[in-house]
Design a protein around this motif. Structure first.
Motif, PDB file in Angstrom:
ATOM      1  N   THR A  59       0.570  -1.324  -0.119  1.00  0.00           N
ATOM      2  CA  THR A  59      -0.020   0.071  -0.101  1.00  0.00           C
ATOM      3  C   THR A  59       0.816   1.333   0.003  1.00  0.00           C
ATOM      4  OG1 THR A  59      -0.143  -0.157   2.422  1.00  0.00           O
ATOM      5  CG2 THR A  59      -1.863  -1.055   1.369  1.00  0.00           C
ATOM      6  N   ARG A  60       2.317   1.081   0.381  1.00  0.00           N
ATOM      7  CA  ARG A  60       2.863   2.486   0.526  1.00  0.00           C
ATOM      8  C   ARG A  60       3.450   2.696  -1.165  1.00  0.00           C
ATOM      9  NH1 ARG A  60       7.708   0.071   4.321  1.00  0.00           N
ATOM     10  NH2 ARG A  60       7.100  -1.754   2.834  1.00  0.00           N
ATOM     11  N   TYR A  61       3.223   1.553  -2.122  1.00  0.00           N
ATOM     12  CA  TYR A  61       3.713   1.879  -3.335  1.00  0.00           C
ATOM     13  C   TYR A  61       2.786   1.663  -4.351  1.00  0.00           C
ATOM     14  CZ  TYR A  61       8.013   1.631  -0.179  1.00  0.00           C
ATOM     15  OH  TYR A  61       8.731   1.699   0.827  1.00  0.00           O
ATOM     16  N   PRO A  62       1.619   2.575  -4.529  1.00  0.00           N
ATOM     17  CA  PRO A  62       0.845   2.496  -5.418  1.00  0.00           C
ATOM     18  C   PRO A  62       1.222   2.624  -7.098  1.00  0.00           C
ATOM     19  CG  PRO A  62       0.676   4.669  -4.523  1.00  0.00           C
ATOM     20  CD  PRO A  62       1.689   4.105  -3.929  1.00  0.00           C
ATOM     21  N   SER A  63       2.405   3.099  -7.021  1.00  0.00           N
ATOM     22  CA  SER A  63       2.700   3.477  -8.649  1.00  0.00           C
ATOM     23  C   SER A  63       4.249   3.401  -8.786  1.00  0.00           C
ATOM     24  CB  SER A  63       2.392   4.857  -9.109  1.00  0.00           C
ATOM     25  OG  SER A  63       3.061   5.851  -8.262  1.00  0.00           O
ATOM     26  N   PHE A  64       4.755   3.593  -9.941  1.00  0.00           N
ATOM     27  CA  PHE A  64       6.209   3.427 -10.346  1.00  0.00           C
ATOM     28  C   PHE A  64       6.997   4.923  -9.803  1.00  0.00           C
ATOM     29  CE2 PHE A  64       5.081   0.657 -14.179  1.00  0.00           C
ATOM     30  CZ  PHE A  64       5.375  -0.451 -13.753  1.00  0.00           C
ATOM     31  N   SER A  65       6.339   5.679  -9.797  1.00  0.00           N
ATOM     32  CA  SER A  65       6.772   6.895  -9.267  1.00  0.00           C
ATOM     33  C   SER A  65       7.059   7.070  -7.690  1.00  0.00           C
ATOM     34  CB  SER A  65       6.082   8.095  -9.659  1.00  0.00           C
ATOM     35  OG  SER A  65       4.870   8.025  -9.180  1.00  0.00           O
ATOM     36  N   ALA A  77      18.252   6.373 -16.740  1.00  0.00           N
ATOM     37  CA  ALA A  77      17.414   5.866 -18.036  1.00  0.00           C
ATOM     38  C   ALA A  77      15.928   6.292 -17.694  1.00  0.00           C
ATOM     39  CB  ALA A  77      17.475   4.554 -18.284  1.00  0.00           C
ATOM     40  N   VAL A  78      15.425   5.878 -16.508  1.00  0.00           N
ATOM     41  CA  VAL A  78      14.030   6.091 -16.075  1.00  0.00           C
ATOM     42  C   VAL A  78      13.800   7.573 -16.505  1.00  0.00           C
ATOM     43  CG1 VAL A  78      12.126   6.195 -14.327  1.00  0.00           C
ATOM     44  CG2 VAL A  78      13.766   4.338 -14.779  1.00  0.00           C
ATOM     45  N   TYR A  79      14.573   8.700 -15.859  1.00  0.00           N
ATOM     46  CA  TYR A  79      14.451   9.981 -16.023  1.00  0.00           C
ATOM     47  C   TYR A  79      14.510  10.304 -17.489  1.00  0.00           C
ATOM     48  CZ  TYR A  79      14.660  10.161 -10.821  1.00  0.00           C
ATOM     49  OH  TYR A  79      14.370   9.927  -9.673  1.00  0.00           O
ATOM     50  N   ASP A  80      15.397   9.830 -18.161  1.00  0.00           N
ATOM     51  CA  ASP A  80      15.548  10.092 -19.617  1.00  0.00           C
ATOM     52  C   ASP A  80      14.352   9.766 -20.482  1.00  0.00           C
ATOM     53  OD1 ASP A  80      17.815  11.529 -19.043  1.00  0.00           O
ATOM     54  OD2 ASP A  80      19.057   9.780 -19.875  1.00  0.00           O
ATOM     55  N   GLU A  81      13.683   8.623 -20.013  1.00  0.00           N
ATOM     56  CA  GLU A  81      12.692   8.029 -20.874  1.00  0.00           C
ATOM     57  C   GLU A  81      11.413   8.472 -20.551  1.00  0.00           C
ATOM     58  OE1 GLU A  81      12.997   3.738 -20.755  1.00  0.00           O
ATOM     59  OE2 GLU A  81      15.200   3.760 -21.421  1.00  0.00           O
ATOM     60  N   ALA A  82      11.024   8.818 -19.026  1.00  0.00           N
ATOM     61  CA  ALA A  82       9.806   9.337 -18.693  1.00  0.00           C
ATOM     62  C   ALA A  82       9.602  10.563 -18.425  1.00  0.00           C
ATOM     63  CB  ALA A  82       9.399   8.267 -17.496  1.00  0.00           C
ATOM     64  N   GLY A  83      10.578  11.195 -17.907  1.00  0.00           N
ATOM     65  CA  GLY A  83      10.860  12.658 -17.430  1.00  0.00           C
ATOM     66  C   GLY A  83       9.671  12.795 -16.177  1.00  0.00           C
ATOM     67  N   ASP A  84       8.812  13.622 -16.368  1.00  0.00           N
ATOM     68  CA  ASP A  84       7.779  13.984 -15.288  1.00  0.00           C
ATOM     69  C   ASP A  84       6.573  13.062 -15.509  1.00  0.00           C
ATOM     70  OD1 ASP A  84       9.241  15.923 -13.984  1.00  0.00           O
ATOM     71  OD2 ASP A  84       8.447  17.382 -15.257  1.00  0.00           O
ATOM     72  N   LEU A  85       6.551  12.094 -16.727  1.00  0.00           N
ATOM     73  CA  LEU A  85       5.236  11.407 -16.890  1.00  0.00           C
ATOM     74  C   LEU A  85       5.511   9.898 -16.545  1.00  0.00           C
ATOM     75  CD1 LEU A  85       5.270  12.432 -20.979  1.00  0.00           C
ATOM     76  CD2 LEU A  85       4.031  13.421 -18.838  1.00  0.00           C
ATOM     77  N   LEU A  86       6.384   9.735 -15.462  1.00  0.00           N
ATOM     78  CA  LEU A  86       6.145   8.212 -14.892  1.00  0.00           C
ATOM     79  C   LEU A  86       4.923   8.275 -14.176  1.00  0.00           C
ATOM     80  CD1 LEU A  86       7.761   5.687 -14.711  1.00  0.00           C
ATOM     81  CD2 LEU A  86       9.044   6.471 -12.708  1.00  0.00           C
ATOM     82  N   HIS A  87       4.279   7.201 -13.815  1.00  0.00           N
ATOM     83  CA  HIS A  87       3.150   6.974 -12.982  1.00  0.00           C
ATOM     84  C   HIS A  87       3.502   6.050 -12.219  1.00  0.00           C
ATOM     85  CE1 HIS A  87      -0.621   7.593 -10.978  1.00  0.00           C
ATOM     86  NE2 HIS A  87      -0.927   6.326 -11.139  1.00  0.00           N
TER      87      HIS A  87
END
Length: 202
Positions: A147-153, A192-202
């Motif tokens: 429950t502490r981690y509902p999303s990838f971000s 790589a996560v920041y490069d690929e998703a930027g602010d759009l990671l959920h």
């Protein structure tokens, strides 16, 4: 009981009790990793084996509170030590080594300062398991399940903490070198996560 008997009992018990099932792999990896780190050290392998395999008993489903609020306050270590001593005694583990197992489990977390060889090996190995590719897998699998981690971000702070803090917390020379290598891999992944998703990671 023979040496083989109690070790087999430990493995079989953890194989059954490690829930969710992916938690099982942490124990054999931890024991192997601690042995690699400590190959030039003087330590008791019985104590290390028992502590490595039993140290997370109190975080398994069925051994910890299910209510999120109670779980947030749960300290699994006292439960793990008490239950481990009880089980190991029943399986024929050498009684004169039970205190050493308890000490290793008691001091296996990052915040702790172990005073025994087995405790130091266990703590360093446990830190290494939170870095690198294995650290990523163990963290990502919590998304949507914990429950502490509902999303990838929501797991990015955990991975950032690992690479920026945990990587510098190991004690032994061999584990420090391994931590550096694993931390570099984790940094590359996060980049790589920041490069690929930027602010759009959920």
């Amino acid at each position: 009981m023979t040496l083989r008997d109690w070790r087999e009992s430990v493995i079989e018990y953890i194989r059954i009790e490690a829930r969710p099932e992916d938690k099982f792999g942490h124990q054999p990896r931890l024991y192997a990793l601690a042995g690699t780190i400590g190959q030039d050290m003087d330590y008791d392998d019985d104590v290390l084996f028992a502590a490595a395999w039993m140290h997370d008993l109190g975080v398994f489903s069925g051994h910890c509170p299910q209510d999120p609020e109670q779980l947030s306050r749960w300290d699994h270590v006292p439960y793990t030590i008490d239950r481990s001593i009880e089980l190991l005694t029943g399986w024929g583990f050498p009684k004169e080594k039970l205190d050493a197992v308890a000490q290793a489990i008691q001091k296996h977390q990052v915040k702790d300062e172990p005073t025994t060889a087995e405790g130091t090996l266990l703590r360093d190995a446990d830190i290494l398991e939170q870095l690198g590719a294995i650290g990523i897998l163990r963290t990502v699998v919590k998304v949507g399940r914990d429950t502490r981690y509902p999303s990838f971000s929501s797991i990015l702070p955990v991975l950032n903490y690992s690479v920026n803090h945990l990587a510098h917390q190991t004690r032994l020379i061999r584990s420090k070198a391994m931590a550096e290598s694993r931390a570099e891999m984790l940094r590359s992944f996060l980049s790589a996560v920041y490069d690929e998703a930027g602010d759009l990671l959920h």
